[in-house]
Enzyme design. Sequence first.
Site: not given
Ligand code: GRF
Length: 193
Positions: A111, A113, A140, A149
Amino acid sequence: MSERGKLKIVVLVSGRGTNLEAILKASSQGKIKSQVIHVISNKPNVAALERARRFSVPTTVIVSQGIDHKKFFALLLEKLQLLSPDLIVLAGFMKILPKTIVQRFKNKIINIHPALLPKFPGLHAQRQALEAKEKNSGCSAHYVDEGCDTGPIILQNKLSILPHDTEETLSNRLLPLEHETLIKAIQLIEGRS
Ligand code: GRF
Protein backbone atom coordinates in the site's frame (compact mmCIF):
# COMPACT_ATOMS: atom_id res chain seq x y z
CA MET A 1 6.11 -15.94 -12.15
CA SER A 2 7.50 -16.20 -15.69
CA GLU A 3 10.76 -14.25 -15.50
CA ARG A 4 12.87 -13.05 -12.56
CA GLY A 5 11.53 -9.74 -11.26
CA LYS A 6 8.75 -9.58 -13.82
CA LEU A 7 5.75 -9.58 -11.55
CA LYS A 8 2.11 -9.85 -12.51
CA ILE A 9 0.53 -6.94 -10.66
CA VAL A 10 -3.13 -6.39 -9.81
CA VAL A 11 -3.95 -2.86 -8.64
CA LEU A 12 -6.92 -2.17 -6.37
CA VAL A 13 -8.40 1.33 -6.59
CA SER A 14 -11.36 3.38 -5.38
CA GLY A 15 -10.99 6.76 -7.07
CA ARG A 16 -8.69 9.10 -8.91
CA GLY A 17 -5.92 6.66 -9.81
CA THR A 18 -2.79 8.81 -10.10
CA ASN A 19 -0.73 6.17 -8.27
CA LEU A 20 -2.12 3.56 -10.66
CA GLU A 21 -1.09 5.73 -13.60
CA ALA A 22 2.42 6.11 -12.18
CA ILE A 23 2.75 2.30 -12.18
CA LEU A 24 1.31 2.00 -15.69
CA LYS A 25 3.75 4.62 -17.00
CA ALA A 26 6.73 3.11 -15.21
CA SER A 27 5.86 -0.26 -16.71
CA SER A 28 5.38 1.06 -20.24
CA GLN A 29 8.64 3.03 -19.99
CA GLY A 30 10.53 -0.02 -18.71
CA LYS A 31 11.33 1.57 -15.32
CA ILE A 32 9.82 -1.49 -13.73
CA LYS A 33 9.83 -4.94 -15.34
CA SER A 34 6.47 -5.86 -13.92
CA GLN A 35 3.16 -5.51 -15.67
CA VAL A 36 -0.27 -4.52 -14.44
CA ILE A 37 -2.47 -7.39 -15.58
CA HIS A 38 -5.74 -6.14 -14.09
CA VAL A 39 -7.29 -3.25 -12.16
CA ILE A 40 -10.12 -3.82 -9.69
CA SER A 41 -12.26 -0.99 -8.37
CA ASN A 42 -14.87 -1.13 -5.63
CA LYS A 43 -16.56 1.92 -7.19
CA PRO A 44 -17.99 2.28 -10.68
CA ASN A 45 -17.16 5.20 -12.99
CA VAL A 46 -14.03 6.38 -11.20
CA ALA A 47 -11.15 8.08 -13.02
CA ALA A 48 -8.80 5.20 -12.18
CA LEU A 49 -10.81 2.88 -14.45
CA GLU A 50 -10.47 5.32 -17.34
CA ARG A 51 -6.72 5.51 -16.77
CA ALA A 52 -6.48 1.70 -16.88
CA ARG A 53 -8.45 1.58 -20.13
CA ARG A 54 -6.14 4.15 -21.71
CA PHE A 55 -3.30 1.70 -21.09
CA SER A 56 -5.46 -1.20 -22.36
CA VAL A 57 -5.47 -2.89 -18.98
CA PRO A 58 -8.55 -5.01 -18.22
CA THR A 59 -10.73 -3.77 -15.38
CA THR A 60 -13.31 -5.24 -13.04
CA VAL A 61 -15.73 -3.36 -10.83
CA ILE A 62 -16.96 -5.12 -7.70
CA VAL A 63 -19.32 -2.63 -6.11
CA SER A 64 -18.91 -2.54 -2.36
CA GLN A 65 -21.71 -0.12 -1.58
CA GLY A 66 -25.01 -1.72 -0.68
CA ILE A 67 -23.74 -5.28 -0.44
CA ASP A 68 -22.80 -7.26 2.59
CA HIS A 69 -19.20 -6.67 3.65
CA LYS A 70 -18.43 -10.43 3.69
CA LYS A 71 -20.00 -10.96 0.28
CA PHE A 72 -17.91 -8.11 -1.21
CA PHE A 73 -14.65 -9.53 0.10
CA ALA A 74 -15.61 -13.08 -0.96
CA LEU A 75 -16.12 -11.80 -4.52
CA LEU A 76 -12.84 -9.90 -4.36
CA LEU A 77 -10.96 -12.95 -3.11
CA GLU A 78 -12.48 -15.09 -5.83
CA LYS A 79 -11.38 -12.63 -8.52
CA LEU A 80 -7.88 -12.31 -7.07
CA GLN A 81 -7.50 -16.07 -6.94
CA LEU A 82 -8.48 -16.31 -10.60
CA LEU A 83 -5.96 -13.61 -11.56
CA SER A 84 -3.24 -15.19 -9.39
CA PRO A 85 -1.04 -12.06 -9.13
CA ASP A 86 2.54 -12.01 -7.83
CA LEU A 87 1.88 -8.61 -6.28
CA ILE A 88 -1.27 -6.70 -5.29
CA VAL A 89 -0.93 -2.93 -5.01
CA LEU A 90 -3.46 -0.90 -3.05
CA ALA A 91 -3.41 2.49 -4.76
CA GLY A 92 -6.03 4.68 -3.14
CA PHE A 93 -8.14 1.61 -2.27
CA MET A 94 -10.36 2.80 0.56
CA LYS A 95 -11.11 -0.55 2.23
CA ILE A 96 -9.31 -2.53 4.87
CA LEU A 97 -8.65 -6.04 3.59
CA PRO A 98 -9.87 -8.91 5.77
CA LYS A 99 -7.72 -11.72 7.16
CA THR A 100 -8.88 -14.13 4.44
CA ILE A 101 -7.30 -12.02 1.68
CA VAL A 102 -4.24 -10.88 3.64
CA GLN A 103 -3.39 -14.46 4.59
CA ARG A 104 -4.06 -15.90 1.13
CA PHE A 105 -1.64 -13.33 -0.37
CA LYS A 106 0.79 -13.08 2.52
CA ASN A 107 3.67 -10.66 1.82
CA LYS A 108 2.28 -10.01 -1.63
CA ILE A 109 0.15 -6.95 -0.88
CA ILE A 110 1.54 -3.42 -0.62
CA ASN A 111 0.00 0.00 0.00
CA ILE A 112 1.04 3.61 -0.44
CA HIS A 113 0.12 5.97 2.40
CA PRO A 114 0.59 9.76 2.58
CA ALA A 115 2.26 9.94 5.99
CA LEU A 116 5.41 8.85 7.76
CA LEU A 117 3.95 5.71 9.34
CA PRO A 118 3.49 4.62 12.08
CA LYS A 119 2.36 8.22 12.54
CA PHE A 120 -1.02 9.19 11.12
CA PRO A 121 -2.55 5.98 9.76
CA GLY A 122 -6.06 5.95 8.30
CA LEU A 123 -7.99 8.75 6.66
CA HIS A 124 -6.88 12.39 6.24
CA ALA A 125 -3.25 11.61 7.03
CA GLN A 126 -2.09 14.98 5.71
CA ARG A 127 -4.63 16.83 7.87
CA GLN A 128 -3.56 14.77 10.89
CA ALA A 129 0.08 15.79 10.34
CA LEU A 130 -0.87 19.49 10.09
CA GLU A 131 -3.06 19.33 13.19
CA ALA A 132 -0.22 17.69 15.11
CA LYS A 133 2.01 20.64 14.06
CA GLU A 134 4.59 18.31 12.54
CA LYS A 135 7.62 19.82 10.82
CA ASN A 136 7.81 17.00 8.31
CA SER A 137 5.40 14.91 6.39
CA GLY A 138 6.08 12.23 3.83
CA CYS A 139 4.82 8.97 2.48
CA SER A 140 5.28 5.29 3.16
CA ALA A 141 5.13 2.21 0.98
CA HIS A 142 4.41 -0.76 3.21
CA TYR A 143 3.31 -4.37 3.18
CA VAL A 144 -0.31 -4.86 4.13
CA ASP A 145 -1.25 -6.79 7.22
CA GLU A 146 -4.60 -7.09 8.92
CA GLY A 147 -4.46 -3.63 10.53
CA CYS A 148 -5.03 -0.19 9.09
CA ASP A 149 -1.68 1.00 7.63
CA THR A 150 0.26 -1.06 10.16
CA GLY A 151 2.28 -3.52 8.04
CA PRO A 152 6.09 -3.58 7.66
CA ILE A 153 7.49 -0.50 5.96
CA ILE A 154 9.32 -0.99 2.66
CA LEU A 155 10.34 2.59 1.99
CA GLN A 156 9.60 6.13 3.18
CA ASN A 157 10.31 9.58 1.80
CA LYS A 158 10.17 12.79 3.77
CA LEU A 159 8.91 16.26 2.82
CA SER A 160 9.09 19.48 4.86
CA ILE A 161 5.79 21.00 5.88
CA LEU A 162 5.74 24.68 4.88
CA PRO A 163 4.38 27.35 7.26
CA HIS A 164 1.31 28.06 5.13
CA ASP A 165 0.56 24.51 4.05
CA THR A 166 -3.07 23.48 4.02
CA GLU A 167 -4.37 19.94 3.67
CA GLU A 168 -4.73 20.62 -0.04
CA THR A 169 -1.29 22.11 -0.71
CA LEU A 170 0.43 19.44 1.34
CA SER A 171 -1.49 16.66 -0.42
CA ASN A 172 -0.60 18.13 -3.81
CA ARG A 173 3.09 18.34 -2.96
CA LEU A 174 3.08 14.84 -1.54
CA LEU A 175 1.47 13.20 -4.54
CA PRO A 176 4.53 13.08 -6.87
CA LEU A 177 6.56 11.80 -3.93
CA GLU A 178 3.99 9.03 -3.42
CA HIS A 179 4.33 8.03 -7.06
CA GLU A 180 8.12 7.94 -6.83
CA THR A 181 8.06 5.99 -3.57
CA LEU A 182 5.63 3.43 -4.91
CA ILE A 183 7.71 2.81 -8.04
CA LYS A 184 10.90 2.45 -5.97
CA ALA A 185 9.12 -0.01 -3.67
CA ILE A 186 8.07 -2.11 -6.67
CA GLN A 187 11.65 -2.01 -7.99
CA LEU A 188 12.89 -3.23 -4.59
CA ILE A 189 10.38 -6.07 -4.58
CA GLU A 190 11.34 -6.99 -8.16
CA GLY A 191 14.95 -7.18 -7.03
CA ARG A 192 14.06 -9.54 -4.18
CA SER A 193 11.92 -11.88 -6.28
C1 GRF B 1 -3.18 8.82 -2.19
O1 GRF B 1 -2.88 9.93 -1.41
C2 GRF B 1 -2.84 7.55 -1.45
O2 GRF B 1 -1.69 7.65 -0.68
C3 GRF B 1 -4.03 7.40 -0.56
O3 GRF B 1 -5.13 7.78 -1.36
C4 GRF B 1 -4.68 8.68 -2.37
C5 GRF B 1 -5.04 8.06 -3.70
O4 GRF B 1 -4.70 8.86 -4.78
N1 GRF B 1 -4.11 6.07 0.00
P1 GRF B 1 -4.79 8.28 -6.25
O5 GRF B 1 -6.17 7.63 -6.40
O6 GRF B 1 -3.69 7.30 -6.46
O7 GRF B 1 -4.67 9.47 -7.15
